[in-house]
Design an enzyme around this catalytic site. Sequence first.
Site, PDB file in Angstrom:
ATOM      1  N   LYS A 187       0.604  -1.119  -0.285  1.00 44.59           N
ATOM      2  CA  LYS A 187       0.124  -0.056  -0.167  1.00 44.59           C
ATOM      3  C   LYS A 187       1.070   1.411   0.427  1.00 44.59           C
ATOM      4  O   LYS A 187       1.561   1.347   0.832  1.00 44.59           O
ATOM      5  CB  LYS A 187      -1.266   0.423   1.735  1.00 44.59           C
ATOM      6  CG  LYS A 187      -2.300   1.152   1.203  1.00 44.59           C
ATOM      7  CD  LYS A 187      -2.402   1.363   2.440  1.00 44.59           C
ATOM      8  CE  LYS A 187      -2.090   2.779   3.303  1.00 44.59           C
ATOM      9  NZ  LYS A 187      -1.932   4.204   2.523  1.00 44.59           N
ATOM     10  N   GLU A 262      10.600   0.628   9.685  1.00 42.52           N
ATOM     11  CA  GLU A 262      11.508   1.682   9.875  1.00 42.52           C
ATOM     12  C   GLU A 262      10.375   2.782  10.408  1.00 42.52           C
ATOM     13  O   GLU A 262       9.455   2.900   9.300  1.00 42.52           O
ATOM     14  CB  GLU A 262      12.067   1.785   8.368  1.00 42.52           C
ATOM     15  CG  GLU A 262      13.660   2.705   8.327  1.00 42.52           C
ATOM     16  CD  GLU A 262      12.872   4.042   8.145  1.00 42.52           C
ATOM     17  OE1 GLU A 262      13.075   4.981   8.549  1.00 42.52           O
ATOM     18  OE2 GLU A 262      12.802   4.218   6.740  1.00 42.52           O
ATOM     19  N   CYS A 296      13.853  10.448   7.323  1.00 42.90           N
ATOM     20  CA  CYS A 296      13.767   9.830   8.660  1.00 42.90           C
ATOM     21  C   CYS A 296      14.887  10.309   8.977  1.00 42.90           C
ATOM     22  O   CYS A 296      14.524  10.285  10.154  1.00 42.90           O
ATOM     23  CB  CYS A 296      13.335   8.487   8.582  1.00 42.90           C
ATOM     24  SG  CYS A 296      13.967   7.998   7.442  1.00 42.90           S
ATOM     25  N   GLU A 397       9.664  14.788  15.984  1.00 40.05           N
ATOM     26  CA  GLU A 397      10.141  15.027  14.767  1.00 40.05           C
ATOM     27  C   GLU A 397       9.595  16.156  13.694  1.00 40.05           C
ATOM     28  O   GLU A 397       8.324  15.870  13.775  1.00 40.05           O
ATOM     29  CB  GLU A 397       9.656  13.233  14.272  1.00 40.05           C
ATOM     30  CG  GLU A 397      10.848  13.198  12.535  1.00 40.05           C
ATOM     31  CD  GLU A 397      10.443  11.653  12.155  1.00 40.05           C
ATOM     32  OE1 GLU A 397       9.143  11.540  12.121  1.00 40.05           O
ATOM     33  OE2 GLU A 397      11.021  11.352  10.908  1.00 40.05           O
TER      34      GLU A 397
HETATM   35  P1  NAP Z   1       1.802   7.979   9.031  1.00 44.68           P
HETATM   36  O1  NAP Z   1       0.528   7.859   9.653  1.00 44.68           O
HETATM   37  O2  NAP Z   1       2.264   6.830   9.657  1.00 44.68           O
HETATM   38  O3  NAP Z   1       1.755   7.357   7.418  1.00 44.68           O
HETATM   39  C1  NAP Z   1       3.067   5.750   6.857  1.00 44.68           C
HETATM   40  C2  NAP Z   1       2.337   5.387   5.994  1.00 44.68           C
HETATM   41  O4  NAP Z   1       1.602   4.415   6.618  1.00 44.68           O
HETATM   42  C3  NAP Z   1       0.795   5.237   4.862  1.00 44.68           C
HETATM   43  O5  NAP Z   1       1.274   4.678   4.297  1.00 44.68           O
HETATM   44  C4  NAP Z   1      -0.319   5.691   5.995  1.00 44.68           C
HETATM   45  O6  NAP Z   1      -1.610   5.728   4.883  1.00 44.68           O
HETATM   46  C5  NAP Z   1      -0.037   4.350   6.519  1.00 44.68           C
HETATM   47  N1  NAP Z   1      -0.770   4.168   7.731  1.00 44.68           N
HETATM   48  C6  NAP Z   1      -1.553   5.291   8.213  1.00 44.68           C
HETATM   49  N2  NAP Z   1      -2.077   4.975   9.435  1.00 44.68           N
HETATM   50  C7  NAP Z   1      -2.069   3.278   9.890  1.00 44.68           C
HETATM   51  C8  NAP Z   1      -2.613   2.405   9.973  1.00 44.68           C
HETATM   52  N3  NAP Z   1      -3.950   2.539  11.147  1.00 44.68           N
HETATM   53  N4  NAP Z   1      -2.482   0.150   9.446  1.00 44.68           N
HETATM   54  C9  NAP Z   1      -1.361   0.670   8.446  1.00 44.68           C
HETATM   55  N5  NAP Z   1      -1.056   1.717   8.017  1.00 44.68           N
HETATM   56  C10 NAP Z   1      -1.427   3.209   8.179  1.00 44.68           C
HETATM   57  O7  NAP Z   1       2.919   8.668   8.443  1.00 44.68           O
HETATM   58  P2  NAP Z   1       2.560   9.961   8.351  1.00 44.68           P
HETATM   59  O8  NAP Z   1       0.270  10.414   8.480  1.00 44.68           O
HETATM   60  O9  NAP Z   1       1.910  10.364   6.594  1.00 44.68           O
HETATM   61  O10 NAP Z   1       2.992  11.169   8.707  1.00 44.68           O
HETATM   62  C11 NAP Z   1       3.184  12.560  10.213  1.00 44.68           C
HETATM   63  C12 NAP Z   1       4.776  11.780  10.545  1.00 44.68           C
HETATM   64  O11 NAP Z   1       4.938  10.354  10.529  1.00 44.68           O
HETATM   65  C13 NAP Z   1       5.588  13.041   9.778  1.00 44.68           C
HETATM   66  O12 NAP Z   1       5.612  14.226  10.200  1.00 44.68           O
HETATM   67  C14 NAP Z   1       6.897  11.950  10.306  1.00 44.68           C
HETATM   68  O13 NAP Z   1       7.349  12.920  11.024  1.00 44.68           O
HETATM   69  C15 NAP Z   1       6.356  10.481  10.004  1.00 44.68           C
HETATM   70  N6  NAP Z   1       6.981  10.264   9.293  1.00 44.68           N
HETATM   71  C16 NAP Z   1       8.073   9.394   8.793  1.00 44.68           C
HETATM   72  C17 NAP Z   1       9.041   8.649   7.818  1.00 44.68           C
HETATM   73  C18 NAP Z   1       9.716   7.557   7.996  1.00 44.68           C
HETATM   74  O14 NAP Z   1      10.734   7.909   6.930  1.00 44.68           O
HETATM   75  N7  NAP Z   1      10.821   6.882   8.787  1.00 44.68           N
HETATM   76  C19 NAP Z   1       7.837   9.334   6.695  1.00 44.68           C
HETATM   77  C20 NAP Z   1       6.053   9.319   6.663  1.00 44.68           C
HETATM   78  C21 NAP Z   1       6.013   9.792   7.979  1.00 44.68           C
HETATM   79  P3  NAP Z   1      -2.299   6.953   4.734  1.00 44.68           P
HETATM   80  O15 NAP Z   1      -1.557   7.489   3.130  1.00 44.68           O
HETATM   81  O16 NAP Z   1      -3.559   6.804   4.606  1.00 44.68           O
HETATM   82  O17 NAP Z   1      -1.401   8.149   5.454  1.00 44.68           O
END
Ligand code: NAP
Length: 504
Positions: A187, A262, A296, A397
């Site tokens: 996904k 990660e 990240c 972060e």
């Molecule tokens: P996120 O919610 O962790 O999203 C990452 C992925 O997980 C997306 O594909 C998201 O779907 C999915 N997801 C969300 N809720 C889920 C659940 N309950 N079960 C399974 N998958 C789920 O991150 P974000 O909200 O986009 O970003 C928020 C913060 O996360 C950022 O500001 C940053 O701090 C951190 N982040 C870290 C990384 C990294 O490389 N380590 C990357 C992105 C974000 P959707 O497409 O619907 O969101």
Amino acid sequence: MNLADIQAAVGLRTPIRHQLFIDGRFVDAESGETQATLNPHDNSVIAEVAMAGHTDVDKAVAAATKAFPAWSRMAAADRGRILLKLADLIEANAEELARLESLDTGHPLRDSRNLDVPRTAACFRYFGGMADKLQGDVVPVEVGFLNYLLREPLGVVGQVVPWNFPLMFTSWKMGPALAAGNTIVLKPAEITPLSTLKIAELMSEAGMPDGVVNIVPGLGSVAGQYIAEHPGIAKIAFTGSTATGRRIVQASAGNLKKVQLELGGKGANIVFDDANLLAAVNGSAWAIFHNQGQACIAGSRLVLHERIADEFLDKFITLAKSIKLGNPLDASTEMGPLTSRMHRDRVLAYVDVAREQGGEVLAGGKGPSASDLANGCYVEPTIVKARSFKDRVAQEEVFGPFVTVLTFKDDAEAMQIANSTDYGLGSGLWTRDLQRAHKMARDMHAGMVWINSYKRVNPGSPFGGVGQSGYGREMGFEAMREYTQVKSVWVNVDAQIPPWYPRA
Ligand code: NAP
Ligand code: MG
């Protein structure tokens, strides 16, 4: 504009894919639901993308389950050959993929062209070559027995990727999983699905059998959560926020899935007073401003020796202010917009958080004033001096072009600051003192340390974190191990075993 017009306007030769990819075919979601994916430069709609629900994920898992026996038993070199072909096709379609990635994510075209696409091809090529290199083992056990270890694929793996490097992360996730013989339900993030769907198209062209790779764009709370819970999935690999990582661990408990995480980071980038200052200034700008800080492993805490802090900041602020913000599709742009409006607002909110705790904004802290960027998700390169390493902007972060500056007096204080967060992903240091460099590297609570550089990645080098930055490693032999399990096989060659029970 309709899809064909948008395609032409951004110089794409081939159709933008916007459906789910299940069992080798592009299909609509069962529910017919779609969601617009936007161009963060101006928040215009690029395409309506199908949103997978539970039924679609079930279909994807069924297709991956059906494809698993043949794929896992195929000669490893033949699996590798398909990945090598895919790498070639990515290079042949490099400009197409680069433009699509820039359009959907806001990555400057020079990043998409020079980094995202070549790194994606390199990763698939590395794991294509790796497919027939991961060997089993023979254990020297008791006389008369042969004990050999098979490295077997896990089965259907679920992969959930975020929006910051969608193309590249697709290869980091899929490369090792496929090379090891697993089948996949992946996904992408709901806001950046386009380049991943294009990869699916190229996979078919490379000869990937139907069902081996299934792509299900959808909401994290729906499709992502369901993948994490799904009893037909043997492992979930996730990149994203620590909060979502926790939810995934809980959801995985039902069938005791293997989990690889990660997560976030708050990289300490330490500059000592003996460092090559110009190299450190340039490297520190790269550490935080590349990809608008949405990484990240970003060097989001700039930790400066107090003796060089003023001189360093002078140069660093000048550099930050010179960075060219603009439309990602303009080849001269150095920093594009953040990937979504919601995220832009979240990043800017941290400027207030910093001020509330006595932080001083040394540069940026707002969107640019240029009228052609007014509808986009832009944030100027932002430098904030914090009062303490305990301040929120030194602990949480931010994930944007936002760097928190802290100062230190000696090595012990530098290390205390570096290790003061719950995260432990990337970190770096700049010094000419060899002994200090290795000592710091040893003591840093981190999965990766860069000395006199920052943010280097290579498909051969394990990538991942400790603490709340997650567990498991992507890339290298480590990644192949993560996507396999060991079976120990005992053979009685000529062992002398008593009839029933060993007698004294
Ligand atoms: P996120 O919610 O962790 O999203 C990452 C992925 O997980 C997306 O594909 C998201 O779907 C999915 N997801 C969300 N809720 C889920 C659940 N309950 N079960 C399974 N998958 C789920 O991150 P974000 O909200 O986009 O970003 C928020 C913060 O996360 C950022 O500001 C940053 O701090 C951190 N982040 C870290 C990384 C990294 O490389 N380590 C990357 C992105 C974000 P959707 O497409 O619907 O969101
Ligand atoms: Mg988008």
